[in-house]
Design a protein around this motif. Structure first.
Motif, mmCIF file in Angstrom:
data_model
loop_
_atom_site.group_PDB
_atom_site.id
_atom_site.type_symbol
_atom_site.label_atom_id
_atom_site.label_comp_id
_atom_site.label_asym_id
_atom_site.label_seq_id
_atom_site.Cartn_x
_atom_site.Cartn_y
_atom_site.Cartn_z
ATOM 1 N N MET A 82 0.837 -1.194 0.000
ATOM 2 C CA MET A 82 0.000 0.000 0.000
ATOM 3 C C MET A 82 0.880 1.255 0.000
ATOM 4 N N GLY A 83 1.499 1.519 1.143
ATOM 5 C CA GLY A 83 2.387 2.680 1.246
ATOM 6 C C GLY A 83 1.631 3.965 1.078
ATOM 7 N N CYS A 84 2.340 4.934 0.568
ATOM 8 C CA CYS A 84 1.776 6.280 0.471
ATOM 9 C C CYS A 84 1.195 6.459 -0.929
ATOM 10 N N VAL A 85 -0.097 6.460 -1.049
ATOM 11 C CA VAL A 85 -0.739 6.626 -2.353
ATOM 12 C C VAL A 85 -0.800 8.114 -2.690
ATOM 13 N N PRO A 86 -0.116 8.526 -3.722
ATOM 14 C CA PRO A 86 -0.070 9.962 -3.988
ATOM 15 C C PRO A 86 -1.337 10.434 -4.690
ATOM 16 N N ALA A 87 -1.576 11.718 -4.607
ATOM 17 C CA ALA A 87 -2.627 12.311 -5.421
ATOM 18 C C ALA A 87 -2.135 12.320 -6.861
ATOM 19 N N LEU A 88 -3.072 12.344 -7.807
ATOM 20 C CA LEU A 88 -2.694 12.552 -9.194
ATOM 21 C C LEU A 88 -2.116 13.960 -9.303
ATOM 22 N N GLN A 89 -1.252 14.130 -10.288
ATOM 23 C CA GLN A 89 -0.544 15.402 -10.419
ATOM 24 C C GLN A 89 -1.356 16.368 -11.286
ATOM 25 N N ARG A 90 -1.726 17.494 -10.714
ATOM 26 C CA ARG A 90 -2.362 18.519 -11.534
ATOM 27 C C ARG A 90 -1.325 19.083 -12.502
ATOM 28 N N PRO A 91 -1.745 19.539 -13.690
ATOM 29 C CA PRO A 91 -0.772 20.153 -14.605
ATOM 30 C C PRO A 91 -0.143 21.388 -13.953
ATOM 31 N N ARG A 92 1.156 21.530 -14.163
ATOM 32 C CA ARG A 92 1.890 22.692 -13.622
ATOM 33 C C ARG A 92 1.813 23.820 -14.657
ATOM 34 N N VAL A 93 1.081 24.849 -14.307
ATOM 35 C CA VAL A 93 0.748 25.899 -15.274
ATOM 36 C C VAL A 93 1.334 27.227 -14.797
ATOM 37 N N GLY A 94 1.990 27.947 -15.700
ATOM 38 C CA GLY A 94 2.574 29.235 -15.351
ATOM 39 C C GLY A 94 1.575 30.371 -15.513
ATOM 40 N N HIS A 95 1.796 31.416 -14.719
ATOM 41 C CA HIS A 95 0.965 32.620 -14.835
ATOM 42 C C HIS A 95 1.851 33.855 -14.647
ATOM 43 N N ILE A 96 1.765 34.776 -15.593
ATOM 44 C CA ILE A 96 2.544 36.015 -15.506
ATOM 45 C C ILE A 96 1.867 36.955 -14.526
ATOM 46 N N GLN A 97 2.605 37.326 -13.483
ATOM 47 C CA GLN A 97 2.008 38.155 -12.443
ATOM 48 C C GLN A 97 2.131 39.644 -12.786
ATOM 49 N N PHE A 98 1.705 39.995 -13.995
ATOM 50 C CA PHE A 98 1.711 41.389 -14.440
ATOM 51 C C PHE A 98 0.294 41.763 -14.848
ATOM 52 N N ALA B 18 -14.701 18.281 -7.228
ATOM 53 C CA ALA B 18 -13.547 18.871 -7.913
ATOM 54 C C ALA B 18 -12.248 18.247 -7.400
ATOM 55 N N ALA B 19 -12.163 18.019 -6.094
ATOM 56 C CA ALA B 19 -10.941 17.448 -5.514
ATOM 57 C C ALA B 19 -10.780 15.985 -5.901
ATOM 58 N N ALA B 20 -11.890 15.262 -6.023
ATOM 59 C CA ALA B 20 -11.824 13.825 -6.305
ATOM 60 C C ALA B 20 -11.223 13.542 -7.679
ATOM 61 N N ARG B 21 -11.341 14.514 -8.592
ATOM 62 C CA ARG B 21 -10.719 14.353 -9.918
ATOM 63 C C ARG B 21 -9.241 14.019 -9.800
ATOM 64 N N TRP B 22 -8.603 14.513 -8.722
ATOM 65 C CA TRP B 22 -7.143 14.413 -8.596
ATOM 66 C C TRP B 22 -6.709 13.386 -7.575
ATOM 67 N N GLU B 23 -7.634 12.521 -7.171
ATOM 68 C CA GLU B 23 -7.300 11.469 -6.219
ATOM 69 C C GLU B 23 -7.374 10.115 -6.905
ATOM 70 N N GLU B 24 -6.393 9.246 -6.644
ATOM 71 C CA GLU B 24 -6.411 7.896 -7.205
ATOM 72 C C GLU B 24 -7.585 7.101 -6.663
ATOM 73 N N THR B 25 -7.770 7.175 -5.353
ATOM 74 C CA THR B 25 -8.710 6.235 -4.731
ATOM 75 C C THR B 25 -9.800 6.908 -3.898
ATOM 76 N N LEU B 26 -9.574 8.118 -3.438
ATOM 77 C CA LEU B 26 -10.601 8.773 -2.618
ATOM 78 C C LEU B 26 -11.729 9.248 -3.527
ATOM 79 N N SER B 27 -12.945 8.856 -3.193
ATOM 80 C CA SER B 27 -14.096 9.273 -3.998
ATOM 81 C C SER B 27 -14.585 10.638 -3.553
#
Lengths: 286, 286
Positions: free
Chosen positions: A1-17, B228-237
């Motif tokens: 089991m271990g540590c189940v990570p969250a899926l990775q949201r896309p890393r998106v840049g934003h110009i703070q201007f 919205a948060a569940a979209r980014w979780e492997e197993t949490l509904s």
């Protein structure tokens, strides 16, 4: 089991201007922010991060895009440009532009696209070859040390607004480009890394659609964006900001792409960037 | 003239974990994000940044607040806690808790408040004195090396969800605290630096009100936040996340403050933190 990570949201840049504040407003109001991991930073650092693969999707200045077109795909219908005056990319001079041959021109910009446009315009449209030097974007000091200065971005917008009565000539480089070429100018576009787009086409499609929705939403709420932004400006009013936001062209349609290609062609001719591949720029097709 | 800067938006911290996602949702949906300079990070780095003055306002774990109460004011009516089970602060054991005297307990947590609560509970409520050691938050490995493990946060929530059939005893430390003391537990609160509050009381009032509005808004839209948060979780509904968000108590009313004081008193008794000043905690009064 271990540590189940969250899926990775896309890393998106934003110009703070200010020029990207309407897009941020739209991402916020539409709720799209919840689905991205947003990195706010300066254009230069976002350029670097996207090219280095530390971001998946982000705004990129046109010059940097042209240098790395083989690694990137542009997102359709999304850019920061102008089809006429842009108000925030300015060549300020104390002598006529035609007298600048061999004279000093201060480049106070962080945007390489705006700086390159200024140089192109002076050399190819005006027909002079000045001596350029880099400088902090402090207009009075730049004009003490040079006959003309290029200032860009929020600093330029504020400086122009605060000093309308000064005895300087101001060339709006968005307007100059339009008069010169008949085309809109594209200063920055949004790109996705090709490797990320290949691995996660669905995520890129979602982010792209979120950006397009945000763009539409912010255009309908531009006076609200301007009022919200004006709270944090010393001197720019909501009205000035609304005028600025309306001057900006967030679209990237056929005419804007033609403008982009024309700029790319001229930049490649100078040897500043590699030529666009035939049929370029390559777009993400989600 | 020179370079006229924009006014500085307050620098506000945000915990990029599930427990604060409802608050972020509210800040986004209410439009409040446009008026803050938001720094997303882990609880530890936000604690450090607030204490160092690199943030003006931010969430802070209760233990860190107690260590720096003389520099900080709490924002009223805003916290992360639970009045009963919290689901994400867990003491997991393979032997009865009463047998843990002198045995090894792995601390896999990054939250010092949750870890301190676990130690307090074992020593004062259960009456054992284990030997603690720090460990990465990998539950099976922790339980290979110890008779019990403390895991906290998103990792704990996911691990509990993914392993309901395991032969472990799980003590929910929010529930244990409530049973033990009759009070809600406050794991983190939001604080403003005293120097910033003195210099910019109006800004702090605005941010505080924006957070309160956000809290109300997210509570009415909790199922949407969960979806919205569940979209980014492997197993949490979405359902599990909604249950989690409903278990969290974002309020800081009279009972929560009583719980905070009780924790502070016990933590000071152990010598872990200085005692709260009489009448504390001190609140921002905007």
């Amino acid at each position: 089991m271990g540590c189940v990570p969250a899926l990775q949201r896309p890393r998106v840049g934003h110009i703070q201007f200010l020029n990207c504040l309407p897009i941020y407003w739209g991402l916020m109001r539409s709720g799209a922010l919840i689905d991205v991991d947003l990195f706010k930073d300066s254009p230069e650092r976002l350029n670097t991060a996207l090219v280095a693969g530390d971001l998946d999707i982000g705004p990129i200045s046109l010059v940097e895009y042209l240098r790395h077109a083989d690694e990137l795909l542009l997102l359709p219908d999304l850019a920061v440009g102008s089809d006429g005056p842009v108000l925030s990319v300015n060549l300020v001079s104390t002598s006529p532009l035609s007298s600048l041959d061999g004279r000093r021109v201060a480049l106070g910009a962080t945007s390489r696209t705006g700086v390159l446009l200024a140089q192109m315009y002076l050399e190819s449209a005006v027909g002079v070859r000045p001596e350029y030097f880099n400088s902090p974007p402090d207009l009075p000091r730049m004009l003490d040390e040079a006959d003309a200065a290029v200032i860009i971005g929020d600093v330029a917008l504020r400086a122009m607004h605060d000093a309308p009565q000064q005895p300087w000539d101001v060339t709006d480089l968005g307007e100059a480009w339009r008069t010169w070429t008949g085309l809109p100018m594209v200063f920055a576009a949004w790109a996705v890394r090709r490797d990320f787009a290949a691995a996660h086409p669905g995520l890129v499609k979602d982010v792209h659609e979120a950006f397009l929705r945000s763009k539409e939403l912010c255009l309908t709420e531009l006076d609200e964006v301007a009022a919200a932004a004006a709270r944090w400006e010393e001197t720019l009013s909501a009205e000035s900001l609304a005028t600025y936001f309306r001057a900006l062209d967030f679209s990237l349609g056929a005419r804007q792409v033609e403008g982009l290609r024309e700029f790319a062609r001229r930049a490649a001719e100078r040897g500043t960037v590699p030529p666009l591949p035939p049929g370029g720029p390559a777009f993400f097709e989600g």
